[in-house]
Write a protein that holds these residues in place. Sequence first.
Motif, PDB file in Angstrom:
ATOM      1  N   ALA A 134       0.835  -1.203   0.000  1.00 64.33           N
ATOM      2  CA  ALA A 134       0.000   0.000   0.000  1.00 64.33           C
ATOM      3  C   ALA A 134       0.870   1.254   0.000  1.00 64.33           C
ATOM      4  O   ALA A 134       0.604   2.209  -0.739  1.00 64.33           O
ATOM      5  CB  ALA A 134      -0.942  -0.007   1.202  1.00 64.33           C
ATOM      6  N   GLN A 135       1.917   1.256   0.825  1.00 66.67           N
ATOM      7  CA  GLN A 135       2.808   2.416   0.861  1.00 66.67           C
ATOM      8  C   GLN A 135       3.590   2.535  -0.442  1.00 66.67           C
ATOM      9  O   GLN A 135       3.832   3.643  -0.934  1.00 66.67           O
ATOM     10  CB  GLN A 135       3.764   2.340   2.048  1.00 66.67           C
ATOM     11  CG  GLN A 135       4.571   3.620   2.217  1.00 66.67           C
ATOM     12  CD  GLN A 135       5.530   3.572   3.391  1.00 66.67           C
ATOM     13  OE1 GLN A 135       5.762   2.524   3.983  1.00 66.67           O
ATOM     14  NE2 GLN A 135       6.097   4.721   3.715  1.00 66.67           N
ATOM     15  N   GLN A 136       4.004   1.400  -1.028  1.00 65.21           N
ATOM     16  CA  GLN A 136       4.684   1.437  -2.323  1.00 65.21           C
ATOM     17  C   GLN A 136       3.829   2.173  -3.355  1.00 65.21           C
ATOM     18  O   GLN A 136       4.315   3.043  -4.077  1.00 65.21           O
ATOM     19  CB  GLN A 136       4.978   0.018  -2.830  1.00 65.21           C
ATOM     20  CG  GLN A 136       6.077  -0.688  -2.093  1.00 65.21           C
ATOM     21  CD  GLN A 136       6.251  -2.115  -2.587  1.00 65.21           C
ATOM     22  OE1 GLN A 136       5.338  -2.729  -3.155  1.00 65.21           O
ATOM     23  NE2 GLN A 136       7.438  -2.667  -2.353  1.00 65.21           N
ATOM     24  N   HIS A 137       2.541   1.809  -3.415  1.00 67.42           N
ATOM     25  CA  HIS A 137       1.636   2.455  -4.377  1.00 67.42           C
ATOM     26  C   HIS A 137       1.457   3.935  -4.045  1.00 67.42           C
ATOM     27  O   HIS A 137       1.441   4.777  -4.951  1.00 67.42           O
ATOM     28  CB  HIS A 137       0.282   1.737  -4.417  1.00 67.42           C
ATOM     29  CG  HIS A 137       0.310   0.474  -5.203  1.00 67.42           C
ATOM     30  ND1 HIS A 137       0.345   0.448  -6.581  1.00 67.42           N
ATOM     31  CD2 HIS A 137       0.341  -0.823  -4.800  1.00 67.42           C
ATOM     32  CE1 HIS A 137       0.380  -0.798  -7.010  1.00 67.42           C
ATOM     33  NE2 HIS A 137       0.374  -1.587  -5.938  1.00 67.42           N
ATOM     34  N   ALA A 138       1.330   4.258  -2.772  1.00 65.02           N
ATOM     35  CA  ALA A 138       1.143   5.665  -2.376  1.00 65.02           C
ATOM     36  C   ALA A 138       2.355   6.505  -2.779  1.00 65.02           C
ATOM     37  O   ALA A 138       2.206   7.617  -3.312  1.00 65.02           O
ATOM     38  CB  ALA A 138       0.901   5.758  -0.875  1.00 65.02           C
ATOM     39  N   VAL A 139       3.560   5.998  -2.551  1.00 68.47           N
ATOM     40  CA  VAL A 139       4.775   6.742  -2.928  1.00 68.47           C
ATOM     41  C   VAL A 139       4.904   6.797  -4.442  1.00 68.47           C
ATOM     42  O   VAL A 139       5.152   7.861  -5.020  1.00 68.47           O
ATOM     43  CB  VAL A 139       6.032   6.097  -2.290  1.00 68.47           C
ATOM     44  CG1 VAL A 139       7.309   6.682  -2.878  1.00 68.47           C
ATOM     45  CG2 VAL A 139       6.003   6.282  -0.774  1.00 68.47           C
ATOM     46  N   MET A 194      11.256   7.975   3.035  1.00 62.87           N
ATOM     47  CA  MET A 194       9.821   7.732   2.908  1.00 62.87           C
ATOM     48  C   MET A 194       9.454   6.410   3.564  1.00 62.87           C
ATOM     49  O   MET A 194       8.306   6.010   3.544  1.00 62.87           O
ATOM     50  CB  MET A 194       9.417   7.735   1.437  1.00 62.87           C
ATOM     51  CG  MET A 194       9.632   9.069   0.766  1.00 62.87           C
ATOM     52  SD  MET A 194       9.165   8.970  -0.954  1.00 62.87           S
ATOM     53  CE  MET A 194       8.376  10.554  -1.134  1.00 62.87           C
ATOM     54  N   GLU A 195      10.449   5.751   4.127  1.00 62.71           N
ATOM     55  CA  GLU A 195      10.233   4.450   4.744  1.00 62.71           C
ATOM     56  C   GLU A 195       9.962   4.603   6.242  1.00 62.71           C
ATOM     57  O   GLU A 195      10.400   5.582   6.861  1.00 62.71           O
ATOM     58  CB  GLU A 195      11.476   3.573   4.534  1.00 62.71           C
ATOM     59  CG  GLU A 195      11.770   3.306   3.076  1.00 62.71           C
ATOM     60  CD  GLU A 195      13.153   2.727   2.834  1.00 62.71           C
ATOM     61  OE1 GLU A 195      13.453   2.470   1.658  1.00 62.71           O
ATOM     62  OE2 GLU A 195      13.932   2.545   3.799  1.00 62.71           O
ATOM     63  N   PRO A 196       9.271   3.634   6.822  1.00 64.37           N
ATOM     64  CA  PRO A 196       9.071   3.679   8.276  1.00 64.37           C
ATOM     65  C   PRO A 196      10.422   3.741   8.995  1.00 64.37           C
ATOM     66  O   PRO A 196      11.379   3.073   8.593  1.00 64.37           O
ATOM     67  CB  PRO A 196       8.358   2.349   8.574  1.00 64.37           C
ATOM     68  CG  PRO A 196       7.738   1.938   7.272  1.00 64.37           C
ATOM     69  CD  PRO A 196       8.651   2.465   6.199  1.00 64.37           C
ATOM     70  N   GLY A 197      10.505   4.570  10.017  1.00 59.90           N
ATOM     71  CA  GLY A 197      11.738   4.699  10.783  1.00 59.90           C
ATOM     72  C   GLY A 197      12.744   5.664  10.192  1.00 59.90           C
ATOM     73  O   GLY A 197      13.907   5.676  10.596  1.00 59.90           O
ATOM     74  N   TRP A 198      12.307   6.512   9.267  1.00 63.46           N
ATOM     75  CA  TRP A 198      13.216   7.451   8.598  1.00 63.46           C
ATOM     76  C   TRP A 198      13.871   8.418   9.588  1.00 63.46           C
ATOM     77  O   TRP A 198      14.931   8.979   9.305  1.00 63.46           O
ATOM     78  CB  TRP A 198      12.480   8.245   7.519  1.00 63.46           C
ATOM     79  CG  TRP A 198      11.382   9.124   8.071  1.00 63.46           C
ATOM     80  CD1 TRP A 198      10.071   8.791   8.210  1.00 63.46           C
ATOM     81  CD2 TRP A 198      11.519  10.440   8.596  1.00 63.46           C
ATOM     82  NE1 TRP A 198       9.369   9.826   8.779  1.00 63.46           N
ATOM     83  CE2 TRP A 198      10.235  10.866   9.025  1.00 63.46           C
ATOM     84  CE3 TRP A 198      12.589  11.322   8.737  1.00 63.46           C
ATOM     85  CZ2 TRP A 198      10.004  12.114   9.595  1.00 63.46           C
ATOM     86  CZ3 TRP A 198      12.362  12.570   9.299  1.00 63.46           C
ATOM     87  CH2 TRP A 198      11.087  12.955   9.721  1.00 63.46           C
TER      88      TRP A 198
END
Length: 162
Positions: free
Chosen positions: A59-64, A142-146
Motif C-alpha cells: 500500500a505504501q509502495q503504491h502511495a509513494v 519515505m520508509e518507516p523509521g526514517w
Amino acid sequence: MASAIVLINPNAPWGTLPETDDERAVPRTLMEGGPFWKQPMRVGFDLMAPFALNKMDEAQQHAVFDRLGAESGRVMFEMFFWMFDDHHAIKVDFDKVDCPVLVVSGAEDRAVNPDTCRALATRYGNRGTFLLVEEHAHFLFMEPGWEGPASKIETWLTTQVT
C-alpha cells in the motif's frame, strides 16, 4: 562553496561500472523500452517496487509511486550509459571537492548497492565518510523509521559545520 555534502543513495559517478545483477537490471530494462533518452519517461511500478521501494508494504509502495512524476530520459541515459555521454554529465572531479562528504546507503537498497556507495565514499579520500543505514533501502526518507537516519545525518552535519 559547500561546507559539507550529504549524498543519499547516490548513483555511481561517471566511469563506474555496475557490479551487481540488481544494478544492471535498471539499465537493462531501460534498453528494452526503445530510445528512452529522447523524452520524459515514467519508470514502471513493477521496476520501482522491488528495487527502490522494497522496504515498504504494498500500500505504501503504491502511495509513494503515485506521487512520483516522470524522469528525464536524458538524465537516466547520463547516469546508466555514461560511456556514451560525450558531455560527461555525471563526472566528478574528486580532487576539487574540499569539504567533508557523507555518503549514506540503505543496507537493503537494490537500486544502488551499498558497496557502490562505500566505494564512492573512499573516492573522496579523508573527506569521505560512509554511513550504512540498516533496515532501509533506496527511498529511506519515505520508509518507516526514517527519523533514525535523519538524526544520524543531522549529528554528522553538526560535527562538520561549526
